[in-house]
Enzyme design. Structure first.
Site, PDB file in Angstrom:
ATOM      1  N   LYS A  13     -10.112  -0.018  -2.007  1.00 53.07           N
ATOM      2  CA  LYS A  13      -9.978  -0.297  -0.573  1.00 53.07           C
ATOM      3  C   LYS A  13     -10.461   0.896   0.233  1.00 53.07           C
ATOM      4  CE  LYS A  13      -6.556  -1.505   2.998  1.00 53.07           C
ATOM      5  NZ  LYS A  13      -5.160  -1.968   3.249  1.00 53.07           N
ATOM      6  N   ASP A  45       0.870  -1.177   0.000  1.00 58.66           N
ATOM      7  CA  ASP A  45       0.000   0.000   0.000  1.00 58.66           C
ATOM      8  C   ASP A  45       0.912   1.234   0.000  1.00 58.66           C
ATOM      9  OD1 ASP A  45      -1.906  -1.963   0.374  1.00 58.66           O
ATOM     10  OD2 ASP A  45      -2.908  -0.951   2.049  1.00 58.66           O
ATOM     11  N   LYS A  77      -6.956   3.215  -2.915  1.00 59.37           N
ATOM     12  CA  LYS A  77      -7.309   3.145  -1.489  1.00 59.37           C
ATOM     13  C   LYS A  77      -7.575   4.549  -0.976  1.00 59.37           C
ATOM     14  CE  LYS A  77      -5.079   1.901   2.933  1.00 59.37           C
ATOM     15  NZ  LYS A  77      -3.876   1.269   3.545  1.00 59.37           N
TER      16      LYS A  77
END
Length: 278
Positions: free
Chosen positions: A237, A142, A208
């Site tokens: 996400k 991430d 995300k």
């Protein structure tokens, strides 16, 4: 929460001062996607799914990124991931080897964060950090986008930043996954839309919402916008502020395919016992 309209976002993008090259490379394709119909997306959500506890667990990246966390906290995190069979644990790079060892005999994957939480690291540094993590057991990265470049509308720099990490992942075996953190609380809807397009163009696997270290977390409006732009090919996400099974279902209805949560156990206890505290 009301969803933003495609037209209002398009008008904001068209008002930017941009070169012809920027307009043709980044802005016009984003506008094309905004003009399409998307459900889930800005056209509206799908009906909230009736998720089983196992299905909820498989949506969750069980997260321990607290600055003051110590060995005992990470040991507990790994044990909880094993017990509830979460999709992954998300931990700092320093704890990737420990997570890999602790969860080696499970299907729980190891996720870590790169350029976290501000995103200002040089692309080469982010790429090296990601590659080190992969070589020590991580399979999901991430990365925080260069938020300053996004705010400056320097889309070429944003793309180079993401692409450097994409190339690092593609050089490693095992098809590792890259999620790009937008830090949505700091961005306008127009900036969120174009950043999602750039992440897709650069080769990311997910977009995300948040780090959890800024002024806000995931909202259904942001998830819907992100899903609208990336379509069905990328994951979305939702991270930050998702604290119950009902929250998970609402995020999924608006387009989320993964949930980042530090309160994962509370979510699962709530699934099994509606009276459990989160």
């Amino acid at each position: 929460m009301a969803l933003p309209t495609s037209q209002s976002i398009i008008e904001a993008i068209l008002a930017w001062d941009a070169t012809n090259d920027t307009r043709s490379t980044y802005l016009a394709p984003t506008i094309d996607r905004l003009q399409a119909t998307s459900t889930p997306g800005l056209s509206g959500p799908t009906p909230p799914p009736d998720l089983t506890p196992g299905e909820i667990a498989q949506l969750i990246d069980h997260t321990q990124l607290t600055p003051t966390a110590g060995e005992a906290d990470y040991t507990q995190c790994f044990a909880e991931a094993r017990e509830y069979r979460f999709a992954s644990v998300c931990v700092p790079t320093a704890y990737v080897p420990a997570a890999t060892k602790a969860l080696a005999d499970t299907k729980v994957t190891v996720c870590t964060v790169v350029g976290f939480p501000l995103g200002h690291s040089h692309p080469e540094v982010k790429a090296n950090e990601a590659q080190w993590a992969l070589q020590h057991g991580a399979s999901e990265i991430d990365m925080v986008v260069h938020v300053g470049a996004v705010k400056a509308h320097n889309w070429g720099r944003v793309e180079r930043d993401i692409r450097a990490v994409v190339e690092a992942l593609r050089s490693e075996p095992g098809d590792p996954i890259l999620k790009v953190i937008l830090e949505t609380a700091l961005l306008t809807d127009a900036e969120k839309a174009v950043t999602c397009f750039v992440a897709d163009r650069a080769g990311a696997d997910f977009v995300k919402t948040s780090t959890g270290f800024s002024s806000g977390g995931a909202t259904v409006a942001d998830v819907a916008l992100m899903r609208h732009i990336v379509g069905a090919d990328l994951g979305v996400k939702a991270s930050g502020g998702v604290g119950s099974a009902a929250d998970v279902a609402e995020m999924v209805a608006h387009g989320a395919t993964r949930i980042g949560a530090s309160g994962s156990v509370g979510i699962m206890e709530g699934v099994a016992d509606p009276k459990a505290a989160y």
